[in-house]
Design a protein around this motif. Structure first.
Motif, PDB file in Angstrom:
ATOM      1  N   ASP A   1       0.830  -1.209   0.000  1.00  0.00           N
ATOM      2  CA  ASP A   1       0.000   0.000   0.000  1.00  0.00           C
ATOM      3  C   ASP A   1       0.862   1.256   0.000  1.00  0.00           C
ATOM      4  OD1 ASP A   1      -2.013  -1.811   0.109  1.00  0.00           O
ATOM      5  OD2 ASP A   1      -2.868  -1.120   2.005  1.00  0.00           O
ATOM      6  N   GLU A   2       1.958   1.218   0.744  1.00  0.00           N
ATOM      7  CA  GLU A   2       2.834   2.385   0.811  1.00  0.00           C
ATOM      8  C   GLU A   2       3.447   2.706  -0.559  1.00  0.00           C
ATOM      9  OE1 GLU A   2       3.255   4.654   3.147  1.00  0.00           O
ATOM     10  OE2 GLU A   2       1.781   3.570   4.368  1.00  0.00           O
ATOM     11  N   LYS A   3       3.714   1.668  -1.343  1.00  0.00           N
ATOM     12  CA  LYS A   3       4.251   1.874  -2.704  1.00  0.00           C
ATOM     13  C   LYS A   3       3.224   2.648  -3.540  1.00  0.00           C
ATOM     14  CE  LYS A   3       6.370   0.666  -6.725  1.00  0.00           C
ATOM     15  NZ  LYS A   3       6.759   1.840  -7.442  1.00  0.00           N
ATOM     16  N   VAL A   4       1.956   2.261  -3.436  1.00  0.00           N
ATOM     17  CA  VAL A   4       0.885   2.964  -4.164  1.00  0.00           C
ATOM     18  C   VAL A   4       0.815   4.411  -3.713  1.00  0.00           C
ATOM     19  CG1 VAL A   4      -1.617   3.076  -4.543  1.00  0.00           C
ATOM     20  CG2 VAL A   4      -0.454   0.858  -4.598  1.00  0.00           C
ATOM     21  N   PHE A   5       0.837   4.636  -2.400  1.00  0.00           N
ATOM     22  CA  PHE A   5       0.755   6.000  -1.874  1.00  0.00           C
ATOM     23  C   PHE A   5       1.957   6.838  -2.318  1.00  0.00           C
ATOM     24  CE2 PHE A   5      -1.723   3.985   1.865  1.00  0.00           C
ATOM     25  CZ  PHE A   5      -2.903   4.025   1.136  1.00  0.00           C
ATOM     26  N   ASP A   6       3.144   6.210  -2.313  1.00  0.00           N
ATOM     27  CA  ASP A   6       4.352   6.920  -2.763  1.00  0.00           C
ATOM     28  C   ASP A   6       4.259   7.284  -4.243  1.00  0.00           C
ATOM     29  OD1 ASP A   6       5.414   6.720  -0.237  1.00  0.00           O
ATOM     30  OD2 ASP A   6       6.760   5.043  -0.715  1.00  0.00           O
ATOM     31  N   ASP A   7       3.724   6.358  -5.052  1.00  0.00           N
ATOM     32  CA  ASP A   7       3.590   6.625  -6.483  1.00  0.00           C
ATOM     33  C   ASP A   7       2.599   7.761  -6.751  1.00  0.00           C
ATOM     34  OD1 ASP A   7       5.459   4.712  -7.083  1.00  0.00           O
ATOM     35  OD2 ASP A   7       4.010   3.177  -7.702  1.00  0.00           O
ATOM     36  N   ILE A   8       1.507   7.801  -5.993  1.00  0.00           N
ATOM     37  CA  ILE A   8       0.539   8.897  -6.143  1.00  0.00           C
ATOM     38  C   ILE A   8       1.199  10.223  -5.774  1.00  0.00           C
ATOM     39  CG2 ILE A   8      -1.594   9.899  -5.208  1.00  0.00           C
ATOM     40  CD1 ILE A   8      -2.724   7.032  -5.093  1.00  0.00           C
ATOM     41  N   ALA A   9       1.964  10.228  -4.686  1.00  0.00           N
ATOM     42  CA  ALA A   9       2.668  11.453  -4.275  1.00  0.00           C
ATOM     43  C   ALA A   9       3.655  11.892  -5.350  1.00  0.00           C
ATOM     44  CB  ALA A   9       3.386  11.222  -2.947  1.00  0.00           C
ATOM     45  N   GLU A  10       4.352  10.924  -5.957  1.00  0.00           N
ATOM     46  CA  GLU A  10       5.321  11.247  -7.012  1.00  0.00           C
ATOM     47  C   GLU A  10       4.612  11.801  -8.250  1.00  0.00           C
ATOM     48  OE1 GLU A  10       8.515   9.005  -9.898  1.00  0.00           O
ATOM     49  OE2 GLU A  10       8.039   8.078  -7.971  1.00  0.00           O
ATOM     50  N   TYR A  11       3.498  11.158  -8.634  1.00  0.00           N
ATOM     51  CA  TYR A  11       2.728  11.638  -9.787  1.00  0.00           C
ATOM     52  C   TYR A  11       2.259  13.070  -9.597  1.00  0.00           C
ATOM     53  CZ  TYR A  11       2.022   7.403 -12.658  1.00  0.00           C
ATOM     54  OH  TYR A  11       2.186   6.344 -13.503  1.00  0.00           O
ATOM     55  N   THR A  12       1.854  13.385  -8.393  1.00  0.00           N
ATOM     56  CA  THR A  12       1.264  14.708  -8.129  1.00  0.00           C
ATOM     57  C   THR A  12       2.283  15.716  -7.615  1.00  0.00           C
ATOM     58  OG1 THR A  12       0.656  14.071  -5.871  1.00  0.00           O
ATOM     59  CG2 THR A  12      -0.987  13.672  -7.607  1.00  0.00           C
ATOM     60  N   GLN A  13       3.568  15.397  -7.675  1.00  0.00           N
ATOM     61  CA  GLN A  13       4.637  16.247  -7.158  1.00  0.00           C
ATOM     62  C   GLN A  13       4.352  16.669  -5.717  1.00  0.00           C
ATOM     63  OE1 GLN A  13       3.351  17.346 -10.459  1.00  0.00           O
ATOM     64  NE2 GLN A  13       4.844  15.908 -11.275  1.00  0.00           N
ATOM     65  N   GLY A  14       3.845  15.728  -4.927  1.00  0.00           N
ATOM     66  CA  GLY A  14       3.622  15.962  -3.502  1.00  0.00           C
ATOM     67  C   GLY A  14       2.333  16.698  -3.172  1.00  0.00           C
ATOM     68  N   ARG A  15       1.474  16.953  -4.152  1.00  0.00           N
ATOM     69  CA  ARG A  15       0.215  17.662  -3.870  1.00  0.00           C
ATOM     70  C   ARG A  15      -0.826  16.751  -3.217  1.00  0.00           C
ATOM     71  NH1 ARG A  15       0.485  19.132  -9.368  1.00  0.00           N
ATOM     72  NH2 ARG A  15       2.036  20.742  -9.603  1.00  0.00           N
ATOM     73  N   VAL A  16      -0.763  15.439  -3.506  1.00  0.00           N
ATOM     74  CA  VAL A  16      -1.692  14.485  -2.881  1.00  0.00           C
ATOM     75  C   VAL A  16      -0.853  13.496  -2.087  1.00  0.00           C
ATOM     76  CG1 VAL A  16      -3.461  12.727  -3.282  1.00  0.00           C
ATOM     77  CG2 VAL A  16      -3.348  14.723  -4.784  1.00  0.00           C
ATOM     78  N   ILE A  17      -0.961  13.581  -0.765  1.00  0.00           N
ATOM     79  CA  ILE A  17      -0.215  12.699   0.131  1.00  0.00           C
ATOM     80  C   ILE A  17      -1.227  11.818   0.853  1.00  0.00           C
ATOM     81  CG2 ILE A  17       1.354  12.570   2.107  1.00  0.00           C
ATOM     82  CD1 ILE A  17       2.695  13.886  -0.229  1.00  0.00           C
ATOM     83  N   LEU A  18      -1.015  10.511   0.774  1.00  0.00           N
ATOM     84  CA  LEU A  18      -1.917   9.563   1.428  1.00  0.00           C
ATOM     85  C   LEU A  18      -1.124   8.705   2.403  1.00  0.00           C
ATOM     86  CD1 LEU A  18      -3.860   8.342  -1.739  1.00  0.00           C
ATOM     87  CD2 LEU A  18      -4.639  10.012  -0.077  1.00  0.00           C
ATOM     88  N   HIS A  19      -1.846   8.228   3.425  1.00  0.00           N
ATOM     89  CA  HIS A  19      -1.248   7.324   4.411  1.00  0.00           C
ATOM     90  C   HIS A  19      -2.227   6.187   4.651  1.00  0.00           C
ATOM     91  CE1 HIS A  19       1.901  10.206   5.238  1.00  0.00           C
ATOM     92  NE2 HIS A  19       0.972  11.152   5.368  1.00  0.00           N
ATOM     93  N   ALA A  20      -1.702   5.066   5.135  1.00  0.00           N
ATOM     94  CA  ALA A  20      -2.554   3.902   5.404  1.00  0.00           C
ATOM     95  C   ALA A  20      -3.629   4.249   6.434  1.00  0.00           C
ATOM     96  CB  ALA A  20      -1.697   2.743   5.889  1.00  0.00           C
ATOM     97  N   SER A  21      -3.347   5.175   7.333  1.00  0.00           N
ATOM     98  CA  SER A  21      -4.347   5.561   8.328  1.00  0.00           C
ATOM     99  C   SER A  21      -5.495   6.361   7.709  1.00  0.00           C
ATOM    100  CB  SER A  21      -3.687   6.380   9.441  1.00  0.00           C
ATOM    101  OG  SER A  21      -3.070   7.534   8.886  1.00  0.00           O
ATOM    102  N   ASP A  22      -5.210   7.038   6.549  1.00  0.00           N
ATOM    103  CA  ASP A  22      -6.241   7.838   5.880  1.00  0.00           C
ATOM    104  C   ASP A  22      -7.137   6.992   4.977  1.00  0.00           C
ATOM    105  OD1 ASP A  22      -4.953  10.015   6.967  1.00  0.00           O
ATOM    106  OD2 ASP A  22      -3.742  10.369   5.170  1.00  0.00           O
ATOM    107  N   MET A  23      -6.565   5.949   4.400  1.00  0.00           N
ATOM    108  CA  MET A  23      -7.289   5.214   3.369  1.00  0.00           C
ATOM    109  C   MET A  23      -6.913   3.745   3.397  1.00  0.00           C
ATOM    110  SD  MET A  23      -7.333   6.077  -0.683  1.00  0.00           S
ATOM    111  CE  MET A  23      -8.082   7.655  -0.385  1.00  0.00           C
ATOM    112  N   ALA A  24      -7.900   2.883   3.499  1.00  0.00           N
ATOM    113  CA  ALA A  24      -7.656   1.436   3.466  1.00  0.00           C
ATOM    114  C   ALA A  24      -7.875   0.951   2.035  1.00  0.00           C
ATOM    115  CB  ALA A  24      -8.604   0.721   4.418  1.00  0.00           C
TER     116      ALA A  24
END
Length: 197
Positions: free
Chosen positions: A153-176
């Motif tokens: 899951d962290e890999k997915v969240f990291d990839d989203i952050a990379e795609y958005t240049q850090g504008r969308v940051i997600l954590h496992a506690s925010d989204m299952a």
């Protein structure tokens, strides 16, 4: 040796070289009655390539028009149907261009990247949260399809952050996200099922 690549190009390849040769021969017959008889015989042979029970007028019209096409409209016979002249162009067809898009991570694909671009433009609300969850789950399925050992899951969240240049940051506690088993279960099976005997 005589190769097909060295021969004249077939006008209607579905009839083959023998039918074309017969039509070419019919054009050389001097006697009009014999030429007419030869043309009728050739059309009868062409008819054998169709359903023998289908003797409708439409098939008859089609066959005589195809005969005229094979003869390049250059044979003096009495056609039993009206012939529609068909123009041939030797121009090479232009191929459709495949859309070229630069995809950052090919295993996610262009649709995921486009969805993430849309997410960046949305205001913070439930709709954005739901779309982000759907995209993240699809990314996890894509990862499972690409490499089941890379599921994280962290890999997915990291990839989203990379795609958005850090504008969308997600954590496992925010989204299952969906479970690893569900992500792997969504992969189409490559093995054929054995038939029960």
């Amino acid at each position: 040796m005589d190769y097909n690549t060295q021969r004249k190009k077939l006008i209607l390849p579905e009839y083959g070289r023998y039918i074309q040769s017969m039509v070419d021969y019919a054009k050389t017959i001097k006697d009009r009655k014999s030429r007419q008889s030869c043309a009728e015989t050739i059309v009868a042979l062409m008819r054998n390539m169709y359903d023998k029970n289908d003797n409708t007028e439409d098939v008859n019209i089609k066959l005589w028009n195809q005969f005229a096409t094979l003869a390049e409209y250059d044979i003096d016979i009495d056609y039993p149907v009206n012939i529609e002249r068909r123009e041939f162009r030797n121009e090479r067809k232009e191929y459709l261009k495949y859309p070229q898009k630069k995809i950052h991570e090919r295993h996610y694909g262009a649709l995921i990247e486009e969805s993430i671009r849309i997410i960046q433009t949305m205001e913070e609300d439930n709709e954005k949260h739901e779309l982000t969850r759907l995209v993240a789950n699809q990314m996890k399925r894509d990862l499972a399809n690409w490499n089941t050992n890379a599921l994280d899951d962290e890999k997915v969240f990291d990839d989203i952050a990379e795609y958005t240049q850090g504008r969308v940051i997600l954590h496992a506690s925010d989204m299952a996200l969906i479970s690893d088993a569900d992500a792997i279960g969504s992969i189409p099976s490559q093995k054929k099922k054995k038939k029960n005997k």
